[in-house]
Design an enzyme around this catalytic site. Structure first.
Site, PDB file in Angstrom:
ATOM      1  N   ASP A   3       0.883  -1.156   0.000  1.00  8.87           N
ATOM      2  CA  ASP A   3       0.000   0.000   0.000  1.00  8.87           C
ATOM      3  C   ASP A   3       0.929   1.216   0.000  1.00  8.87           C
ATOM      4  OD1 ASP A   3      -2.378   1.635   0.495  1.00  8.87           O
ATOM      5  OD2 ASP A   3      -1.572   1.847   2.523  1.00  8.87           O
ATOM      6  N   ASP A  37       0.239   5.045   1.096  1.00  6.29           N
ATOM      7  CA  ASP A  37       0.190   5.932   2.256  1.00  6.29           C
ATOM      8  C   ASP A  37       0.215   5.144   3.561  1.00  6.29           C
ATOM      9  OD1 ASP A  37      -0.308   8.547   0.820  1.00  6.29           O
ATOM     10  OD2 ASP A  37      -2.065   7.438   0.140  1.00  6.29           O
ATOM     11  N   ASP A  41      -1.448  -0.947   5.907  1.00 11.70           N
ATOM     12  CA  ASP A  41      -1.662  -0.397   7.252  1.00 11.70           C
ATOM     13  C   ASP A  41      -3.141  -0.179   7.562  1.00 11.70           C
ATOM     14  OD1 ASP A  41      -1.995   1.814   5.495  1.00 11.70           O
ATOM     15  OD2 ASP A  41      -1.556   3.205   7.138  1.00 11.70           O
TER      16      ASP A  41
END
EC number: 3.1.3.105
Length: 223
Positions: free
Chosen positions: A9, A11, A168
């Protein structure tokens, strides 16, 4: 099955993009004579996108009059200044180097629109190194739907079982799991205070990018 690729991922996982988001929010507040907010309040809702960040910064209901204008202004500013302060998380440069030395592919699967994601990757010198960049523009359904990960695996011509997806947010783990990839949740990212990565059902949870070295080494040797 031997590990062939690691997908991230963007960000809060590969990149610390929070400083740019925070700078824009604080500038918008200051220009309106409003007090600054705690940076961590914005950091904690980054996974919710511009809508969540603007709502948090201005303590404003997204349905309120004037909210959409603020959201669009935020996006316009981010289009211009999306890679001013963003950088790889500490330890990520070393991890990427290790991945490349191990002849593994790596890439990015993000819910960030391509008009933001591509310039950031280019600015940080990552576009030429990554095997792919999958954004919402490339699929009908974004994460947590498995479609982005399925597309990534097809593009790389890899069995999903040979791919590790790192994220995250719960949506990352759900997307990877439903696509058939291995999954790793990171606790160093932009985790909402009420979220607990240990409860997401990831194959592994780590606190630092370099902890992924052990995960990758284990997958390579089939341990």
């Amino acid at each position: 099955m031997r590990l062939r690729a690691v997908l991230f991922d963007m960000d809060g996982t590969l990149l610390d993009t929070a400083p740019d988001f925070i700078a824009i929010c604080q500038a918008m507040l200051a220009e309106r004579g409003l007090p600054a907010v705690d940076d961590n309040l914005i950091r904690g809702v980054i996974s919710g996108g511009a809508r969540a960040m603007v709502a948090t910064a201005f303590a404003m209901d997204p349905e309120a009059d004037g909210f959409e204008a603020l959201r669009l202004e935020f996006l316009e500013r981010y289009q211009r200044d999306c890679a001013v302060h963003s950088k790889l998380f500490e330890g990520m440069a070393e991890l990427l180097a290790d991945i490349e030395k191990g002849n593994l592919l790596w890439g990015v699967v993000t819910n960030k629109p391509v008009r933001f994601a591509e310039p950031i990757m280019q600015q940080l010198g990552l576009a030429e190194r990554s095997a792919l960049l999958i954004c919402p523009d490339h699929v009908k359904n974004s994460k947590p739907d498995p479609e982005p990960l399925i597309l990534a695996c097809k593009t790389l011509n890899l069995d999903p079982a040979s791919v590790l997806f790192v994220g995250d947010d719960l949506r990352d783990i759900e997307s990877g799991r439903d696509a058939g990839t291995r999954t790793a949740a990171v606790r160093y990212g932009y985790i909402h205070p009420e979220d607990n990565p240990n409860n997401w059902g990831a194959d592994v949870v780590v606190d630092h990018p370099l902890e992924l070295r052990k995960v990758i080494d284990s997958a390579l040797c089939g341990c």
